[in-house]
Design a protein around this motif. Structure first.
Motif, mmCIF file in Angstrom:
data_model
loop_
_atom_site.group_PDB
_atom_site.id
_atom_site.type_symbol
_atom_site.label_atom_id
_atom_site.label_comp_id
_atom_site.label_asym_id
_atom_site.label_seq_id
_atom_site.Cartn_x
_atom_site.Cartn_y
_atom_site.Cartn_z
ATOM 1 N N TYR A 15 11.515 -12.978 -7.807
ATOM 2 C CA TYR A 15 11.113 -11.332 -8.381
ATOM 3 C C TYR A 15 9.842 -10.609 -8.235
ATOM 4 O O TYR A 15 9.821 -9.274 -8.267
ATOM 5 C CB TYR A 15 11.561 -11.495 -9.558
ATOM 6 C CG TYR A 15 10.240 -12.278 -10.807
ATOM 7 C CD1 TYR A 15 9.404 -12.024 -10.938
ATOM 8 C CD2 TYR A 15 10.265 -14.232 -10.652
ATOM 9 C CE1 TYR A 15 7.715 -12.352 -11.604
ATOM 10 C CE2 TYR A 15 9.414 -14.345 -11.285
ATOM 11 C CZ TYR A 15 8.376 -14.118 -11.496
ATOM 12 O OH TYR A 15 7.167 -14.734 -12.272
ATOM 13 N N VAL A 16 9.560 -11.491 -7.237
ATOM 14 C CA VAL A 16 7.739 -10.435 -7.040
ATOM 15 C C VAL A 16 7.786 -10.033 -5.402
ATOM 16 O O VAL A 16 8.385 -10.680 -4.759
ATOM 17 C CB VAL A 16 6.310 -11.442 -7.231
ATOM 18 C CG1 VAL A 16 5.309 -10.555 -6.564
ATOM 19 C CG2 VAL A 16 6.851 -11.932 -7.958
ATOM 20 N N THR A 17 7.781 -8.910 -5.506
ATOM 21 C CA THR A 17 7.937 -8.065 -3.868
ATOM 22 C C THR A 17 6.522 -7.546 -3.492
ATOM 23 O O THR A 17 5.711 -7.069 -3.709
ATOM 24 C CB THR A 17 8.558 -6.812 -4.002
ATOM 25 O OG1 THR A 17 10.076 -7.248 -4.260
ATOM 26 C CG2 THR A 17 8.444 -6.102 -2.386
ATOM 27 N N LEU A 18 6.047 -8.737 -2.506
ATOM 28 C CA LEU A 18 4.969 -7.869 -1.462
ATOM 29 C C LEU A 18 4.855 -7.140 -0.928
ATOM 30 O O LEU A 18 5.900 -6.634 -0.142
ATOM 31 C CB LEU A 18 3.988 -9.771 -0.622
ATOM 32 C CG LEU A 18 4.387 -10.863 -1.175
ATOM 33 C CD1 LEU A 18 3.793 -12.178 -0.617
ATOM 34 C CD2 LEU A 18 3.334 -10.391 -3.121
ATOM 35 N N PRO A 19 3.451 -6.508 -0.683
ATOM 36 C CA PRO A 19 3.423 -5.091 -0.255
ATOM 37 C C PRO A 19 3.577 -5.479 1.335
ATOM 38 O O PRO A 19 2.721 -6.297 1.431
ATOM 39 C CB PRO A 19 2.297 -4.199 -0.490
ATOM 40 C CG PRO A 19 1.206 -5.236 -0.668
ATOM 41 C CD PRO A 19 2.442 -6.345 -1.599
ATOM 42 N N LYS A 20 4.229 -4.983 2.484
ATOM 43 C CA LYS A 20 4.419 -4.925 3.600
ATOM 44 C C LYS A 20 2.653 -5.165 4.397
ATOM 45 O O LYS A 20 1.960 -4.244 3.900
ATOM 46 C CB LYS A 20 6.040 -4.501 4.415
ATOM 47 C CG LYS A 20 7.146 -4.675 3.888
ATOM 48 C CD LYS A 20 7.618 -3.668 4.923
ATOM 49 C CE LYS A 20 9.188 -3.979 4.536
ATOM 50 N NZ LYS A 20 10.070 -2.998 5.066
ATOM 51 N N LYS A 21 2.211 -5.952 5.013
ATOM 52 C CA LYS A 21 1.090 -5.519 5.735
ATOM 53 C C LYS A 21 1.330 -4.556 7.100
ATOM 54 O O LYS A 21 2.170 -4.788 7.893
ATOM 55 C CB LYS A 21 0.469 -6.905 6.480
ATOM 56 C CG LYS A 21 -0.337 -7.938 5.140
ATOM 57 C CD LYS A 21 -0.160 -9.532 5.574
ATOM 58 C CE LYS A 21 -0.413 -9.920 4.371
ATOM 59 N NZ LYS A 21 -1.743 -11.463 4.593
ATOM 60 N N GLU A 22 0.042 -3.491 7.134
ATOM 61 C CA GLU A 22 0.633 -2.810 8.323
ATOM 62 C C GLU A 22 -0.524 -3.574 9.208
ATOM 63 O O GLU A 22 -1.895 -3.472 9.145
ATOM 64 C CB GLU A 22 0.334 -1.601 7.476
ATOM 65 C CG GLU A 22 0.612 -0.967 6.543
ATOM 66 C CD GLU A 22 0.218 0.395 6.373
ATOM 67 O OE1 GLU A 22 -0.653 1.052 6.811
ATOM 68 O OE2 GLU A 22 0.990 1.023 5.241
ATOM 69 N N GLU A 23 -0.164 -3.244 10.467
ATOM 70 C CA GLU A 23 -0.651 -3.640 11.153
ATOM 71 C C GLU A 23 -2.404 -2.648 12.371
ATOM 72 O O GLU A 23 -2.254 -1.177 12.010
ATOM 73 C CB GLU A 23 0.060 -3.885 12.572
ATOM 74 C CG GLU A 23 1.368 -5.119 12.879
ATOM 75 C CD GLU A 23 2.045 -5.369 14.181
ATOM 76 O OE1 GLU A 23 1.827 -4.769 15.119
ATOM 77 O OE2 GLU A 23 3.263 -6.070 13.515
ATOM 78 N N GLU A 24 -3.240 -3.357 11.634
ATOM 79 C CA GLU A 24 -4.217 -2.355 12.447
ATOM 80 C C GLU A 24 -3.953 -2.042 13.710
ATOM 81 O O GLU A 24 -4.098 -2.341 14.350
ATOM 82 C CB GLU A 24 -5.524 -2.673 11.464
ATOM 83 C CG GLU A 24 -5.955 -3.126 10.824
ATOM 84 C CD GLU A 24 -7.784 -3.849 10.423
ATOM 85 O OE1 GLU A 24 -8.261 -4.005 11.602
ATOM 86 O OE2 GLU A 24 -7.153 -4.410 8.808
ATOM 87 N N LYS A 25 -4.071 -0.865 14.012
ATOM 88 C CA LYS A 25 -4.098 -0.275 15.567
ATOM 89 C C LYS A 25 -5.719 -0.041 16.021
ATOM 90 O O LYS A 25 -6.635 0.593 15.392
ATOM 91 C CB LYS A 25 -4.291 1.171 15.554
ATOM 92 C CG LYS A 25 -2.109 1.275 14.818
ATOM 93 C CD LYS A 25 -1.853 3.034 15.016
ATOM 94 C CE LYS A 25 0.455 2.900 14.417
ATOM 95 N NZ LYS A 25 0.354 3.816 14.534
ATOM 96 N N VAL A 26 -5.678 -0.599 16.829
ATOM 97 C CA VAL A 26 -6.860 -0.623 17.885
ATOM 98 C C VAL A 26 -7.087 0.287 18.554
ATOM 99 O O VAL A 26 -5.996 1.066 19.386
ATOM 100 C CB VAL A 26 -6.858 -1.555 19.485
ATOM 101 C CG1 VAL A 26 -8.233 -1.859 19.711
ATOM 102 C CG2 VAL A 26 -6.737 -2.814 18.823
ATOM 103 N N PRO A 27 -8.554 1.595 18.097
ATOM 104 C CA PRO A 27 -8.672 2.771 18.769
ATOM 105 C C PRO A 27 -8.691 2.779 20.629
ATOM 106 O O PRO A 27 -9.646 1.747 21.063
ATOM 107 C CB PRO A 27 -10.266 3.259 17.545
ATOM 108 C CG PRO A 27 -10.644 1.956 17.138
ATOM 109 C CD PRO A 27 -9.235 0.769 16.792
ATOM 110 N N LYS A 28 -8.290 3.977 21.334
ATOM 111 C CA LYS A 28 -8.636 3.954 22.761
ATOM 112 C C LYS A 28 -9.923 4.332 22.821
ATOM 113 O O LYS A 28 -10.229 4.027 23.732
ATOM 114 C CB LYS A 28 -7.793 4.859 22.656
ATOM 115 C CG LYS A 28 -6.003 4.328 22.619
ATOM 116 C CD LYS A 28 -4.935 5.295 23.056
ATOM 117 C CE LYS A 28 -3.174 5.175 23.472
ATOM 118 N NZ LYS A 28 -2.784 6.207 23.807
ATOM 119 N N GLN A 29 -10.606 5.284 21.810
ATOM 120 C CA GLN A 29 -11.556 5.506 22.010
ATOM 121 C C GLN A 29 -13.105 4.756 21.232
ATOM 122 O O GLN A 29 -12.470 4.777 19.930
ATOM 123 C CB GLN A 29 -11.930 7.579 21.570
ATOM 124 C CG GLN A 29 -10.883 7.157 22.623
ATOM 125 C CD GLN A 29 -11.611 8.910 22.255
ATOM 126 O OE1 GLN A 29 -11.773 9.938 22.032
ATOM 127 N NE2 GLN A 29 -10.765 9.799 23.243
#
Length: 283
Positions: A249-263
């Motif tokens: 009954y527990v919904t874990l939040p989706k983990k957002e992938e960290e984007k590597v900055p181009k600069q």
């Protein structure tokens, strides 16, 4: 809108279906207006015929109470049942974003108490009369126009319901984490906290503040509280993930992938240099 669970087939956690907790957020909050093929004014103006000054009701279907008396007296009563009824759409409220609908008679007509057709939303020279017993103000998510694609409307309702379900599940998740004991369980190390204070006091304007010590003490408590909550959250996620059947009954939040900055952090872009530059042949 009340729900009527089956008393002979009570829902349990082990079934793994919809959550056991009652739904409390209105569906209209999650309605995606991008599904609409017309604006509200365009829908209402569909009741205008060429050469006529009178606007007729626009045909549609609305999810309304079957008992009109109780529906106006107590719309959330558990005794109420709702169903899709044939209606004529009379008007639209821009501020509340609600449509005024009128249940049709057995002949499919929209008539007032005297049996006359209702034109121009029922507004008279004296103004709008009180609502009839068969009239309701409803949100767009409860109204299906006959001139729209019912498949698109169904997708609209399904998406809104899924978004509401996920939102309520995440609200419960954060409530679980907030209710976990945290006083004195895990604190930021004194060395790390002192570094944070030094960085905060590094600006001259901060050092000259009259009540800077009081603010710094409040911020220290806030940092410790946020740290304790973060540690509880990590443990909670680990426990729920290890026993998915127990905590279905527990919904874990989706983990957002960290984007590597181009600069880099300084914002310097990598320059494409010619071979002469690497050889020291600068212009």
């Amino acid at each position: 809108m009340p729900r009527h669970p089956d008393p002979h087939n009570p829902q349990t956690i082990e079934q793994g279906h919809d959550p056991l907790f009652p739904i409390y957020l209105p569906l209209k909050v999650f309605d995606n207006e991008e599904f609409d093929c017309r604006t509200p004014i365009e829908w209402i103006n569909m009741g205008l015929e060429p050469g006529s000054q009178n606007r007729k009701p626009v045909p549609g279907k609305a999810l309304l109470p079957t008992d009109d008396f109780l529906g106006h007296e107590d719309p959330k009563s558990q005794k109420l049942k709702y169903k899709w009824c044939s209606v004529g759409v009379l008007d639209y409220d821009k501020e509340k974003k609600l449509y005024l609908v009128h249940k049709t008679s057995e002949d499919g007509l929209v008539r007032d108490e005297t049996g006359k057709p209702i034109l121009n939303g029922g507004v008279t020279p004296e103004g709008r009369p009180p609502l009839l017993i068969c009239q309701y103000w409803v949100p767009r998510i409860q109204l299906l126009f006959c001139a729209e694609d019912p498949r698109v409307f169904t997708q609209r309702v399904v998406e809104a319901n899924a978004l509401r379900k996920n939102t309520e599940a995440l609200l419960l998740y954060n409530l679980y984490v907030d209710c976990m004991p945290s006083e004195g369980q895990r604190l930021v190390s004194e060395q790390s906290l002192n570094k944070i204070k030094q960085w905060a006091m590094s600006t001259p304007r901060m050092r000259k503040g009259p009540s800077v010590l009081e603010h710094l003490s409040n911020l220290s408590r806030e940092v410790n509280l946020d740290y304790e909550r973060s540690m509880n959250k990590i443990n909670f996620d680990k426990i729920v993930s290890s026993k998915p059947e127990t905590f279905s009954y527990v919904t874990l939040p989706k983990k957002e992938e960290e984007k590597v900055p181009k600069q880099g952090e300084g914002g310097w872009a990598r320059q494409e240099l010619s071979p002469h530059h690497y050889l020291g042949d600068w212009p």
